[in-house]
Scaffold this active site. Structure first.
Site, PDB file in Angstrom:
ATOM      1  N   GLY A   9       0.787  -1.231   0.000  1.00  0.00           N
ATOM      2  CA  GLY A   9       0.000   0.000   0.000  1.00  0.00           C
ATOM      3  C   GLY A   9       0.820   1.282   0.000  1.00  0.00           C
ATOM      4  N   SER A  10       2.043   1.239  -0.537  1.00  0.00           N
ATOM      5  CA  SER A  10       2.832   2.480  -0.567  1.00  0.00           C
ATOM      6  C   SER A  10       2.175   3.508  -1.503  1.00  0.00           C
ATOM      7  CB  SER A  10       4.279   2.211  -0.974  1.00  0.00           C
ATOM      8  OG  SER A  10       4.377   1.838  -2.329  1.00  0.00           O
ATOM      9  N   ASN A  11       1.527   3.036  -2.554  1.00  0.00           N
ATOM     10  CA  ASN A  11       0.821   3.978  -3.440  1.00  0.00           C
ATOM     11  C   ASN A  11      -0.446   4.508  -2.785  1.00  0.00           C
ATOM     12  OD1 ASN A  11       2.223   4.174  -6.201  1.00  0.00           O
ATOM     13  ND2 ASN A  11       2.375   2.017  -5.631  1.00  0.00           N
ATOM     14  N   MET A  87      -4.210  -7.285  -6.687  1.00  0.00           N
ATOM     15  CA  MET A  87      -3.647  -8.348  -7.513  1.00  0.00           C
ATOM     16  C   MET A  87      -4.691  -9.414  -7.872  1.00  0.00           C
ATOM     17  SD  MET A  87      -0.888  -6.849  -7.876  1.00  0.00           S
ATOM     18  CE  MET A  87       0.335  -7.864  -8.673  1.00  0.00           C
ATOM     19  N   LEU A  90     -10.471  -8.080 -12.129  1.00  0.00           N
ATOM     20  CA  LEU A  90     -11.868  -7.767 -11.838  1.00  0.00           C
ATOM     21  C   LEU A  90     -12.724  -8.105 -13.053  1.00  0.00           C
ATOM     22  CD1 LEU A  90     -11.471  -4.411  -9.912  1.00  0.00           C
ATOM     23  CD2 LEU A  90     -12.245  -6.605  -8.980  1.00  0.00           C
ATOM     24  N   ASN A 104      -6.361   1.912 -12.778  1.00  0.00           N
ATOM     25  CA  ASN A 104      -5.333   0.945 -12.365  1.00  0.00           C
ATOM     26  C   ASN A 104      -3.938   1.533 -12.536  1.00  0.00           C
ATOM     27  OD1 ASN A 104      -4.327  -1.701 -11.619  1.00  0.00           O
ATOM     28  ND2 ASN A 104      -3.781  -2.006 -13.774  1.00  0.00           N
ATOM     29  N   HIS A 106       0.030   0.334 -12.957  1.00  0.00           N
ATOM     30  CA  HIS A 106       0.814  -0.858 -13.290  1.00  0.00           C
ATOM     31  C   HIS A 106       2.283  -0.472 -13.474  1.00  0.00           C
ATOM     32  CE1 HIS A 106       1.547  -4.913 -14.537  1.00  0.00           C
ATOM     33  NE2 HIS A 106       2.090  -4.521 -15.674  1.00  0.00           N
ATOM     34  N   ASP A 147      -4.214  -5.349 -17.149  1.00  0.00           N
ATOM     35  CA  ASP A 147      -3.326  -4.186 -17.154  1.00  0.00           C
ATOM     36  C   ASP A 147      -3.314  -3.479 -18.508  1.00  0.00           C
ATOM     37  OD1 ASP A 147      -2.487  -4.477 -14.437  1.00  0.00           O
ATOM     38  OD2 ASP A 147      -1.269  -6.168 -15.055  1.00  0.00           O
ATOM     39  N   GLU A 176       6.125   5.849  -9.419  1.00  0.00           N
ATOM     40  CA  GLU A 176       4.689   5.580  -9.289  1.00  0.00           C
ATOM     41  C   GLU A 176       4.026   6.576  -8.350  1.00  0.00           C
ATOM     42  OE1 GLU A 176       3.661   0.924  -9.885  1.00  0.00           O
ATOM     43  OE2 GLU A 176       4.545   1.421  -7.966  1.00  0.00           O
TER      44      GLU A 176
HETATM   45  C1  GAR Z   1       2.787  -1.326  -7.554  1.00  0.00           C
HETATM   46  O1  GAR Z   1       4.070  -1.405  -8.140  1.00  0.00           O
HETATM   47  C2  GAR Z   1       1.714  -1.437  -8.609  1.00  0.00           C
HETATM   48  O2  GAR Z   1       2.053  -0.801  -9.801  1.00  0.00           O
HETATM   49  C3  GAR Z   1       1.646  -2.945  -8.782  1.00  0.00           C
HETATM   50  O3  GAR Z   1       1.686  -3.427  -7.465  1.00  0.00           O
HETATM   51  C4  GAR Z   1       2.547  -2.573  -6.701  1.00  0.00           C
HETATM   52  C5  GAR Z   1       1.875  -2.233  -5.390  1.00  0.00           C
HETATM   53  O4  GAR Z   1       2.757  -1.560  -4.534  1.00  0.00           O
HETATM   54  N1  GAR Z   1       0.465  -3.338  -9.478  1.00  0.00           N
HETATM   55  C6  GAR Z   1       0.440  -4.333 -10.364  1.00  0.00           C
HETATM   56  O5  GAR Z   1       1.392  -5.036 -10.597  1.00  0.00           O
HETATM   57  C7  GAR Z   1      -0.889  -4.534 -11.057  1.00  0.00           C
HETATM   58  N2  GAR Z   1      -0.772  -5.504 -12.079  1.00  0.00           N
HETATM   59  P1  GAR Z   1       2.181  -0.873  -3.212  1.00  0.00           P
HETATM   60  O6  GAR Z   1       1.306  -1.920  -2.522  1.00  0.00           O
HETATM   61  O7  GAR Z   1       3.386  -0.550  -2.401  1.00  0.00           O
HETATM   62  O8  GAR Z   1       1.398   0.336  -3.625  1.00  0.00           O
END
Ligand code: GAR
Length: 195
Positions: A9-11, A87, A90, A104, A106, A147, A176
């Site tokens: 969940g850093s994003n 992950m 949907l 989304n 990616h 994606d 990101e």
């Molecule tokens: C992120 O790098 C995001 O782009 C990726 O999961 C990571 C989540 O990081 N998403 C995918 O790969 C979707 N196919 P986070 O939990 O630290 O935000």
């Protein structure tokens, strides 16, 4: 906004911080995860945002689960649904409730490395000399494609010969966090709200 996460969940944190400091004129009204141990749920609780663990029961098929998830999300009346490290694919029983409203993130450029382990696969492709750089994209999720969907923003990320996977992951996540907030700000500025 409702945010769906499966992991760290850093994003999500970048979005929560941007809402708090008003660089994003928005509010996260709930965070959902299919995984109980997802640290993103902790981040939501720490920010005072409802954190909902929505596991998929074994006897429920994917489409039933997605319909149940949609019902639970609708309860919060979000204008936008953000998939930030969600992950699971949907299906339409979820997506049909939020046309043009699911976004989304990616960790790769369009048409490259869809699905899981995108950063690892880009790193491997670089080692083999198949790519010179990778990137990050933010896009709408119109259907069950993996994606892919109308692009809202993208940014290249360099890969250097001395990189290890961890260094590349850190660089990608940093890009990101910034790109996501920038794209969301411009999306919110140009779109009417639905509720
Ligand atoms: C992120 O790098 C995001 O782009 C990726 O999961 C990571 C989540 O990081 N998403 C995918 O790969 C979707 N196919 P986070 O939990 O630290 O935000």
């Amino acid at each position: 906004m409702v945010v769906l996460v499966s992991g760290n969940g850093s994003n999500l944190q970048a979005v929560l911080d941007a809402c708090r400091n008003r660089s994003l004129p928005a509010e996260v009204v709930a965070v959902f995860s299919n995984r109980k141990e997802a640290y993103g749920l902790e981040r939501a609780r720490a920010a005072g945002v409802p954190a909902v663990w929505q596991p998929k029961p074994k006897d429920q098929d994917r489409r039933q689960y997605d319909a149940t998830l949609a019902d639970a999300v609708i309860h919060y009346r979000p204008d936008w649904i953000l998939l930030l490290g969600w992950m699971r694919l949907l299906s339409s029983p979820f997506l049909e409730h939020f046309p043009g409203r699911v976004i989304n993130l990616h960790p790769a450029l369009p048409q490259t490395f869809p699905g899981i382990n995108a950063i690892q696969r880009a790193f491997d492709a670089y080692q083999l000399g198949h790519i010179q750089h990778t990137g990050v994209m933010v896009h709408l999720v119109p259907d069950e494609g993996v994606d892919c969907g109308p692009l809202l923003g993208q940014q290249e990320v360099p890969i250097y010969p001395q990189d290890d996977l961890h260094m590349l992951e850190d660089r990608i996540h940093e890009v990101e966090h910034h790109l996501l907030v920038t794209v969301l700000a411009s999306v919110l500025a140009s779109a009417p709200t639905s509720y």
